[in-house]
Structure formats: C-alpha cells, structure tokens
Design an enzyme around this catalytic site. Sequence first.
Site, PDB file in Angstrom:
ATOM      1  N   ARG A  71     -58.848 -52.748  12.199  1.00 42.96           N
ATOM      2  CA  ARG A  71     -59.141 -53.813  11.222  1.00 42.96           C
ATOM      3  C   ARG A  71     -59.618 -55.075  11.947  1.00 42.96           C
ATOM      4  NH1 ARG A  71     -54.102 -55.146   7.607  1.00 42.96           N
ATOM      5  NH2 ARG A  71     -54.568 -53.131   6.669  1.00 42.96           N
ATOM      6  N   ARG A 120     -52.389 -63.085   9.274  1.00 39.01           N
ATOM      7  CA  ARG A 120     -53.492 -62.126   9.110  1.00 39.01           C
ATOM      8  C   ARG A 120     -54.803 -62.862   8.827  1.00 39.01           C
ATOM      9  NH1 ARG A 120     -51.500 -57.017   7.706  1.00 39.01           N
ATOM     10  NH2 ARG A 120     -49.535 -56.660   8.797  1.00 39.01           N
ATOM     11  N   LYS A 128     -45.475 -59.701   8.268  1.00 42.24           N
ATOM     12  CA  LYS A 128     -46.830 -60.248   8.153  1.00 42.24           C
ATOM     13  C   LYS A 128     -46.848 -61.580   7.401  1.00 42.24           C
ATOM     14  CE  LYS A 128     -47.678 -56.450   5.579  1.00 42.24           C
ATOM     15  NZ  LYS A 128     -48.395 -55.439   4.799  1.00 42.24           N
ATOM     16  N   LYS A 134     -49.748 -64.325   5.360  1.00 43.47           N
ATOM     17  CA  LYS A 134     -51.117 -64.352   4.823  1.00 43.47           C
ATOM     18  C   LYS A 134     -51.462 -65.725   4.261  1.00 43.47           C
ATOM     19  CE  LYS A 134     -51.111 -59.455   3.882  1.00 43.47           C
ATOM     20  NZ  LYS A 134     -51.307 -58.370   2.914  1.00 43.47           N
ATOM     21  N   CYS A 163     -57.364 -49.411  -3.336  1.00 41.80           N
ATOM     22  CA  CYS A 163     -57.016 -49.358  -1.909  1.00 41.80           C
ATOM     23  C   CYS A 163     -57.470 -48.002  -1.348  1.00 41.80           C
ATOM     24  CB  CYS A 163     -55.513 -49.532  -1.745  1.00 41.80           C
ATOM     25  SG  CYS A 163     -54.597 -48.075  -2.297  1.00 41.80           S
ATOM     26  N   CYS A 210     -54.240 -43.421   4.499  1.00 41.50           N
ATOM     27  CA  CYS A 210     -53.007 -44.214   4.467  1.00 41.50           C
ATOM     28  C   CYS A 210     -51.764 -43.324   4.462  1.00 41.50           C
ATOM     29  CB  CYS A 210     -52.986 -45.119   3.234  1.00 41.50           C
ATOM     30  SG  CYS A 210     -51.467 -46.085   3.184  1.00 41.50           S
ATOM     31  N   CYS A 230     -49.813 -46.411  -4.020  1.00 38.94           N
ATOM     32  CA  CYS A 230     -48.364 -46.571  -3.913  1.00 38.94           C
ATOM     33  C   CYS A 230     -48.034 -47.992  -4.355  1.00 38.94           C
ATOM     34  CB  CYS A 230     -47.869 -46.288  -2.486  1.00 38.94           C
ATOM     35  SG  CYS A 230     -47.959 -47.702  -1.382  1.00 38.94           S
ATOM     36  N   CYS A 240     -51.812 -53.119  -2.171  1.00 38.53           N
ATOM     37  CA  CYS A 240     -52.901 -53.578  -1.300  1.00 38.53           C
ATOM     38  C   CYS A 240     -54.146 -54.038  -2.053  1.00 38.53           C
ATOM     39  CB  CYS A 240     -53.260 -52.503  -0.293  1.00 38.53           C
ATOM     40  SG  CYS A 240     -51.897 -52.134   0.824  1.00 38.53           S
TER      41      CYS A 240
HETATM   42 FE1  SRM Z   1     -52.005 -53.403   2.730  1.00 41.29          FE
HETATM   43  C1  SRM Z   1     -49.694 -51.548   4.349  1.00 41.29           C
HETATM   44  C2  SRM Z   1     -54.405 -51.274   3.582  1.00 41.29           C
HETATM   45  C3  SRM Z   1     -54.303 -55.691   1.756  1.00 41.29           C
HETATM   46  C4  SRM Z   1     -49.572 -55.082   0.987  1.00 41.29           C
HETATM   47  N1  SRM Z   1     -52.042 -51.743   3.859  1.00 41.29           N
HETATM   48  C5  SRM Z   1     -50.982 -51.146   4.489  1.00 41.29           C
HETATM   49  C6  SRM Z   1     -51.445 -50.017   5.398  1.00 41.29           C
HETATM   50  C7  SRM Z   1     -51.700 -50.584   6.760  1.00 41.29           C
HETATM   51  C8  SRM Z   1     -50.532 -48.777   5.438  1.00 41.29           C
HETATM   52  C9  SRM Z   1     -49.490 -48.716   6.535  1.00 41.29           C
HETATM   53  O1  SRM Z   1     -48.652 -49.629   6.640  1.00 41.29           O
HETATM   54  O2  SRM Z   1     -49.502 -47.740   7.272  1.00 41.29           O
HETATM   55  C10 SRM Z   1     -52.774 -49.650   4.670  1.00 41.29           C
HETATM   56  C11 SRM Z   1     -53.842 -48.969   5.505  1.00 41.29           C
HETATM   57  C12 SRM Z   1     -54.606 -48.004   4.640  1.00 41.29           C
HETATM   58  C13 SRM Z   1     -55.824 -47.484   5.249  1.00 41.29           C
HETATM   59  O3  SRM Z   1     -55.897 -46.258   5.462  1.00 41.29           O
HETATM   60  O4  SRM Z   1     -56.750 -48.234   5.520  1.00 41.29           O
HETATM   61  C14 SRM Z   1     -53.125 -50.964   4.011  1.00 41.29           C
HETATM   62  N2  SRM Z   1     -53.976 -53.508   2.794  1.00 41.29           N
HETATM   63  C15 SRM Z   1     -54.799 -52.480   3.078  1.00 41.29           C
HETATM   64  C16 SRM Z   1     -56.246 -52.820   2.746  1.00 41.29           C
HETATM   65  C17 SRM Z   1     -57.256 -52.181   3.671  1.00 41.29           C
HETATM   66  C18 SRM Z   1     -56.491 -52.430   1.277  1.00 41.29           C
HETATM   67  C19 SRM Z   1     -57.877 -52.552   0.747  1.00 41.29           C
HETATM   68  O5  SRM Z   1     -58.138 -51.903  -0.272  1.00 41.29           O
HETATM   69  O6  SRM Z   1     -58.696 -53.276   1.270  1.00 41.29           O
HETATM   70  C20 SRM Z   1     -56.171 -54.362   2.825  1.00 41.29           C
HETATM   71  C21 SRM Z   1     -56.424 -54.912   4.201  1.00 41.29           C
HETATM   72  C22 SRM Z   1     -56.442 -56.399   4.184  1.00 41.29           C
HETATM   73  C23 SRM Z   1     -56.895 -57.064   5.453  1.00 41.29           C
HETATM   74  O7  SRM Z   1     -58.091 -57.034   5.764  1.00 41.29           O
HETATM   75  O8  SRM Z   1     -56.071 -57.701   6.115  1.00 41.29           O
HETATM   76  C24 SRM Z   1     -54.712 -54.576   2.442  1.00 41.29           C
HETATM   77  N3  SRM Z   1     -51.933 -55.130   1.640  1.00 41.29           N
HETATM   78  C25 SRM Z   1     -53.019 -55.855   1.257  1.00 41.29           C
HETATM   79  C26 SRM Z   1     -52.647 -56.786   0.222  1.00 41.29           C
HETATM   80  C27 SRM Z   1     -53.591 -57.715  -0.547  1.00 41.29           C
HETATM   81  C28 SRM Z   1     -53.702 -59.064   0.068  1.00 41.29           C
HETATM   82  O9  SRM Z   1     -53.179 -59.329   1.152  1.00 41.29           O
HETATM   83  O10 SRM Z   1     -54.325 -59.912  -0.562  1.00 41.29           O
HETATM   84  C29 SRM Z   1     -51.286 -56.609   0.004  1.00 41.29           C
HETATM   85  C30 SRM Z   1     -50.436 -57.326  -1.071  1.00 41.29           C
HETATM   86  C31 SRM Z   1     -50.111 -58.730  -0.717  1.00 41.29           C
HETATM   87  C32 SRM Z   1     -48.872 -58.784   0.130  1.00 41.29           C
HETATM   88  O11 SRM Z   1     -49.022 -58.780   1.352  1.00 41.29           O
HETATM   89  O12 SRM Z   1     -47.783 -58.786  -0.422  1.00 41.29           O
HETATM   90  C33 SRM Z   1     -50.851 -55.569   0.906  1.00 41.29           C
HETATM   91  N4  SRM Z   1     -49.974 -53.357   2.719  1.00 41.29           N
HETATM   92  C34 SRM Z   1     -49.173 -54.080   1.878  1.00 41.29           C
HETATM   93  C35 SRM Z   1     -47.814 -53.652   2.042  1.00 41.29           C
HETATM   94  C36 SRM Z   1     -46.582 -54.211   1.308  1.00 41.29           C
HETATM   95  C37 SRM Z   1     -45.967 -55.303   2.081  1.00 41.29           C
HETATM   96  C38 SRM Z   1     -44.663 -55.782   1.499  1.00 41.29           C
HETATM   97  O13 SRM Z   1     -44.450 -56.977   1.469  1.00 41.29           O
HETATM   98  O14 SRM Z   1     -43.840 -54.967   1.107  1.00 41.29           O
HETATM   99  C39 SRM Z   1     -47.841 -52.615   3.006  1.00 41.29           C
HETATM  100  C40 SRM Z   1     -46.646 -51.819   3.533  1.00 41.29           C
HETATM  101  C41 SRM Z   1     -46.019 -52.463   4.715  1.00 41.29           C
HETATM  102  O15 SRM Z   1     -46.461 -53.474   5.215  1.00 41.29           O
HETATM  103  O16 SRM Z   1     -45.007 -51.914   5.133  1.00 41.29           O
HETATM  104  C42 SRM Z   1     -49.213 -52.456   3.404  1.00 41.29           C
HETATM  105 FE1  SF4 Z   2     -51.639 -47.371   1.322  1.00 40.53          FE
HETATM  106 FE2  SF4 Z   2     -50.094 -48.103  -0.683  1.00 40.53          FE
HETATM  107 FE3  SF4 Z   2     -51.616 -49.915   0.549  1.00 40.53          FE
HETATM  108 FE4  SF4 Z   2     -52.741 -48.113  -0.971  1.00 40.53          FE
HETATM  109  S1  SF4 Z   2     -51.271 -49.676  -1.667  1.00 40.53           S
HETATM  110  S2  SF4 Z   2     -53.417 -48.668   1.103  1.00 40.53           S
HETATM  111  S3  SF4 Z   2     -51.472 -46.332  -0.670  1.00 40.53           S
HETATM  112  S4  SF4 Z   2     -49.929 -48.834   1.458  1.00 40.53           S
END
Ligand code: SRM
Ligand code: SF4
Length: 567
Positions: free
Chosen positions: A75, A144, A213, A215, A435, A441, A480, A484
Amino acid sequence: MSDETKLSPVEEHKEQGRYLRGTLAAEFADASLEHLSDASKSLIKFHGSYQQEDRDARKNRNKTGVGKAYMFMIRLKLPGGKLTAAQYLAMDDIAGEFANGTLRITTRQSFQFHGVLKNNMKATIAAINASLVTTLGGCGDVNRNVLSCPAPLPDDARKQMLADCFAVAEHLAPKAGKQAYHEIWLNGEPVQLDGVAPEVAEPIYGKTYLPRKFKAAFALPHDNCTDILANCLGYLAIVEGGKPVGYNLYAAGGQGQTNSKPDTYPLLAQCLGFIDLEDVLPAAEGVIKLFRDHGNRADRKRARLKYVMKDWGLEKFREVFYRDYFKKPYREARPAPITGLDLHLGWQNMGGGKLFLGLSVENGRIKDEGTMRLRSGVRAIVDKFKCEVRLTAQQDLLLCGFTAAERAGVEALLTEYGIPRPENLSMARKWSMACPAIPTCPLAITESERALPAVVEQLGKALTALGLGEEPISVRMTGCPNGCARPYQSEIGIVGRGGTKYTLYVGGDSYGRRLNAEVQDGVPIDQIVPRLAKVFAAFKAERAAGELFGDYCSRVGLDKVKALLGT
Ligand code: SRM
Ligand code: SF4
C-alpha cells in the site's frame, strides 16, 4: 497481569523490533523462507505491506497438499491522493511487472498492489521509491495516509487543505522507522541506535509506536468527499470571506466492529473546537500523543482512539487534550455543518484555462477486462498528455491539467479503450464502493468487490423502474464488519455475514454525517435488491420534497423499514 492489562503480542513485536527492523531484512534475504515469522508479519505492516495468500487457490492447494500460495499486498502513502504523470506511469509499470496487473484505488486515496511475491518485494519497494513515492506507514500502528479533497478546483481553501495535509503527513511520519525502511528496502547504511533515547530516535511515537492505526483527513463543510467523521482526526476547513481561517477539529471517529464483541462499534468523530491555521501540526501532535499514552495496548479490538472517547466522554477528552497535550485554551467551534459531498466526476474547470476529468472507477480497480480496457486507456491518456493524477477517497480517479483543445483527444482515447463517461453510468454505480475482500483479504467472510457490481446493476434497474434512477443513493459493501469501504456511513450498507449472506444497514446519509443502523441480518445476496425495492417504493410515495433516501429511512424509523423489507 490480568487479561485486561496483559499487553497484546504486537506490543512485544514493536518493543523488540528496534524501530521496525526486527528480522525483516534477514527473512526477505532468505529465498528458501516461503512466509514470515509472526513478529515480521506485524512489523512489515509499518513498511506498507501485508503478507496475504491467494484464497482462490486455497481449495485446490489444500487438496494437493502444497500449502498456501503466499503473496504480499503493498500500500502506498499518497497524501491527498496526488501523483505526477511520471509517478502514475511508474506505478502502472510496477503493477504489470510485479503485481497482478491491476492498480487498486483505496478508500483512503491511495494505491494498493496485490499479488507481489516475496522474492520480488525488495525490487518492488525499491521501484516505488525510485519514483519518490513511499510505502512507509501505509499500514501499521502509525498515522496512515492523510486525506484531503483532491479536486484541483480554483479555491484557496482546497489549496490550503492540501498543503496542510502534506505537512501533517510529513510531521507524523516515523523517523527512526524511516531509517529502518532505508536499510531494509533501499540498501541504506545501518544506523547505530544503541544508547539513543526513544524520544530522540522516534520523537512522536517512541519505541512502541501507537496502540493501533491512526487516521487523519481534511474536508470542507460543503464537500465532505473524504468522510472526515470516520477518522481519528478530522480538520473541517472554516472559510471566511473566501479565505481559509482555521479548522473545526474533530477526533475519534472509526468504523470497525467485530461480530462476537458487542463492545466494538462504529463511531463518528466529535468536535473538539476551533483551531487557527498555525495550529494544524500542534493539534495533530496533541491528538496522536494523547492516543499513544491513553489507547488500549492489551486488546487490539478495543485499541482505537474512538474507544478512548467513548470511555471518557467528550468533556474529559477535551479537558485532557487541551490541558496536557495541545496546551492552549479551548475555543468554541465555528458554526459549519456538513452539507454536501462531491464525487468530482466529469469535466470541470480548474482555473487558468485548464480542465480536469473525474472518472468513476468501479470499486477502485484499474484493470483491463473485456472491451473495457481502463488500465491501458488511462495509461495512454497519462502518457500522451502528461497529466497529473489524483485519487479520491470515493475510489475514483481525477486526470488533471488539460487545455480545452486537448479535450477531444482525451475523449477519443476514452472511446478507443471502451471507458464509460461518468454521465453514462447509473447513479447507483457512481455512488457505490466495495472493499477488496476475497481473494486477497484474510479477514473476508464473503465476497465484496467481485459481488457488488451485480447488486449495483440490479439496484440501478430497480431504481430506474420506479423513476428513481437519478437519486444519489450511496451503497457500500464490505466482506466483513471491519468497515473498510465505510459501509456504516452510507445510505445502504451491505456487510458480509458469511457464505453468500449479508447484513443490511440503512438510514445513514450520503454526506457522511450520520451512521446507519442494522435492519436485517443474513440476507441472501440475490434478495438484497428485491427486498429493498419495497422500501424504495414507499420512499417514492412518501418522501418529503427533496428528501434523500437515507433521510427518509431515518425519518420513518427502523421498524417501518424492517416491516417493508419483509423476509
Ligand atoms: Fe481496512 C484491515 C483494506 C480502509 C478498517 N483493511 C484491512 C486489511 C489490511 C485486512 C487485514 O488486516 O489483513 C485489508 C486488506 C485487503 C486487501 O486485500 O487489500 C484492508 N482498508 C482496506 C482498503 C484497501 C479498502 C478499500 O476498499 O480501499 C482501504 C485502504 C485504505 C488506505 O489506503 O489506507 C481500507 N479500513 C479502511 C477504512 C476506511 C477509512 O479509513 O476511511 C476502515 C474504517 C475506518 C476505521 O479505521 O475504523 C478500515 N481495515 C479496517 C479494520 C477495522 C479496524 C478496527 O478499528 O477494528 C481492519 C481490521 C484490523 O485492522 O484489524 C482493516
Ligand atoms: Fe477485508 Fe473486511 Fe476490510 Fe473488506 S472490510 S477489506 S473483508 S477487512
């Protein structure tokens, strides 16, 4: 130590990691190692990468006993989603040479590469850096990618926000961690850290970085295209007499929740007060240090800043922030409600006789598929016109800096490569996000990116049949509950439940101001639109003048929506 105070294993990985070094260099140098140790799996995230496996290949590989097909996601860190033409072309080359032939725009204005093999990691990260783009801090327990409205519109507030966005990104970047990054990926000289105090080596984070993390985002009251209320830190620009004068500061938003843990939930950021432009960096440092010191380091599911806010309440949060961290008096927020969100699609004037073109990218995936050769077409346009590229937090692409005379040439290339103009796409498609989920993922329990297009097509047809085809209804799907694609801030949230079933949420708004609420669990994917159609019909019959779908659902109440959905 009780379970509540026993530190999570990731804390140990950070503590022992010597500022993000650990044994990463050795593990990547050893070609016989197929995958990383647990500690390296934690530390590689800070370098902007996750170890993943090809989940599509899992079944067959299990049958033949060959084990998992390990690969890496990388990323980028792209503050404000900005890339030069040369950088874009280099990223496109990397996608072809080292990744799976696609570029994935993320919901945080960045790019991800999928499918990078372990033995290619060093060459890939070196190639990214050769274009002056970094991946450091793309993931991990640090700040981030910082978001800001990327539209190159001719106004001072957007220019100010982008400049401040870059300053915050730079200020909160790891320092000793950067040296580790250079050593591991770019053959940098090892730096001697013995005897250097943590507050000197890594002044903002210290040795164990953040509990989780962090943000940050910038937005305008009339254009919340970065969804700032989903962020740990949000700067809402205050404009007076056409000039930016400061920001209303927001803190502690987040989306993620876990099904088995009712003490996890999405929360919108809350307003701390007004700050002057000169206080952008002290405010960022204050909020992040408050999080560093008070976030939960035992339970990673409850480690986000939003839970500090939830556990303390706004009053105590403010008190601690202003007294112990920001060290300036509290000033009341300026009246500045959020009133809009612009997708920035189509041709628009950017001033100085120049134009930009916003292209809608389905779920952010830039790829060639069938007759729609988006990747090749965008490459051809960027190559020919050397236009700057900007990514939006709604997973779309802005191509910037064309003269009026160049417009016809761009149009011709769009036609040649089968790229649809935004005006020819349904509103449902333009206002949708998903996502990645399966196959990359590891946390996905359902499909998302690969499943949403069919749902959106059905949705577009159902809305058109009711004469609602021009309604801007935001629909966001995730594989899930981690959120994201920010599904809990949309008008229709579709969250993976398992297999081909989803949990349905409605009643949020398309400007990111209100969370939606669960209305039905375990909905089979092919039932999502047929069930919603009854709610759309009621919306059409009963809406107030100008009322949007999410506002209607929120006004009539969940019980009524649940009854309309039926089973
Ligand atoms: Fe996310 C984890 C993809 C934005 C909340 N996110 C992941 C992981 C890395 C899975 C993992 O932990 O192994 C995913 C990788 C999937 C893949 O195969 O690419 C993933 N997140 C993404 C992306 C690529 C989704 C997308 O459709 O673009 C976004 C990358 C953003 C970036 O460039 O930095 C992405 N993730 C978000 C957002 C939206 C935002 O930030 O505006 C959220 C919700 C906001 C927040 O942070 O609360 C988000 N991602 C999560 C979470 C839940 C965190 C929590 O507080 O519980 C996880 C799980 C974790 O961190 O354990 C997670
Ligand atoms: Fe993976 Fe869940 Fe984030 Fe989708 S919402 S990219 S399934 S961690």
